[in-house]
Design a protein around this motif. Sequence first.
Motif, PDB file in Angstrom:
ATOM      1  N   TYR A   1       0.848  -1.187   0.000  1.00 42.26           N
ATOM      2  CA  TYR A   1       0.000   0.000   0.000  1.00 42.26           C
ATOM      3  C   TYR A   1       0.886   1.239   0.000  1.00 42.26           C
ATOM      4  O   TYR A   1       1.918   1.282   0.670  1.00 42.26           O
ATOM      5  N   GLU A   2       0.451   2.239  -0.752  1.00 37.29           N
ATOM      6  CA  GLU A   2       1.229   3.478  -0.844  1.00 37.29           C
ATOM      7  C   GLU A   2       1.032   4.368   0.380  1.00 37.29           C
ATOM      8  O   GLU A   2       1.939   5.087   0.785  1.00 37.29           O
TER       9      GLU A   2
ATOM     10  N   GLU B   1      -4.867   4.163   2.242  1.00 36.28           N
ATOM     11  CA  GLU B   1      -5.156   3.097   1.278  1.00 36.28           C
ATOM     12  C   GLU B   1      -5.246   1.744   1.986  1.00 36.28           C
ATOM     13  O   GLU B   1      -6.140   0.940   1.704  1.00 36.28           O
ATOM     14  N   PHE B   2      -4.326   1.502   2.915  1.00 36.48           N
ATOM     15  CA  PHE B   2      -4.347   0.263   3.692  1.00 36.48           C
ATOM     16  C   PHE B   2      -5.624   0.180   4.523  1.00 36.48           C
ATOM     17  O   PHE B   2      -6.298  -0.854   4.554  1.00 36.48           O
ATOM     18  N   GLN B   3      -5.979   1.275   5.189  1.00 37.25           N
ATOM     19  CA  GLN B   3      -7.170   1.297   6.034  1.00 37.25           C
ATOM     20  C   GLN B   3      -8.424   1.016   5.202  1.00 37.25           C
ATOM     21  O   GLN B   3      -9.295   0.242   5.612  1.00 37.25           O
ATOM     22  N   LYS B   4      -8.509   1.610   4.028  1.00 33.64           N
ATOM     23  CA  LYS B   4      -9.661   1.391   3.152  1.00 33.64           C
ATOM     24  C   LYS B   4      -9.764  -0.096   2.778  1.00 33.64           C
ATOM     25  O   LYS B   4     -10.854  -0.674   2.801  1.00 33.64           O
TER      26      LYS B   4
ATOM     27  N   LEU C   1     -13.329  -6.278   6.062  1.00 34.51           N
ATOM     28  CA  LEU C   1     -14.249  -6.472   7.193  1.00 34.51           C
ATOM     29  C   LEU C   1     -15.700  -6.476   6.731  1.00 34.51           C
ATOM     30  O   LEU C   1     -16.491  -7.301   7.169  1.00 34.51           O
ATOM     31  N   GLU C   2     -16.028  -5.547   5.839  1.00 35.76           N
ATOM     32  CA  GLU C   2     -17.398  -5.484   5.339  1.00 35.76           C
ATOM     33  C   GLU C   2     -17.748  -6.742   4.553  1.00 35.76           C
ATOM     34  O   GLU C   2     -18.848  -7.279   4.684  1.00 35.76           O
ATOM     35  N   LYS C   3     -16.806  -7.223   3.765  1.00 38.26           N
ATOM     36  CA  LYS C   3     -17.024  -8.446   2.982  1.00 38.26           C
ATOM     37  C   LYS C   3     -17.225  -9.634   3.913  1.00 38.26           C
ATOM     38  O   LYS C   3     -18.111 -10.446   3.706  1.00 38.26           O
ATOM     39  N   LYS C   4     -16.401  -9.713   4.962  1.00 38.30           N
ATOM     40  CA  LYS C   4     -16.500 -10.820   5.913  1.00 38.30           C
ATOM     41  C   LYS C   4     -17.845 -10.773   6.648  1.00 38.30           C
ATOM     42  O   LYS C   4     -18.489 -11.791   6.831  1.00 38.30           O
TER      43      LYS C   4
END
Length: 98
Positions: free
Chosen positions: A77-78, A82-85, A91-94
């Motif tokens: 991640y740059e 970006e990492f947090q997103k 988490l939302e997918k899980k």
Amino acid sequence: LNIKLQLDAETQGSLEALCNSYGITVSEAANVLLQKAVKDMKLPVKNKKTPKYNAETLAAIAETEDIIKNPQNYKAYETAAEFQKAMYSLLEKKEGDE
């Protein structure tokens, strides 16, 4: 704080001779070593024993070593944002799978 050490006569004599060669007492030497340990938050000696880690820690160490050796196999991640997103997306997918 008073500390009592039990040493065999040979070790005690050698320790006293060593400290005398530096112009200090055993008590002064102990104080220096203990102050250094507190300052550095570690004992001022080399540990000859390999630390014992649990399975989870060993797995994390192995993964870290693999990331270092094979960075192309891992997402980079740059920015922290970006990492947090990406983490929130996972988490939302899980949560949606449950």
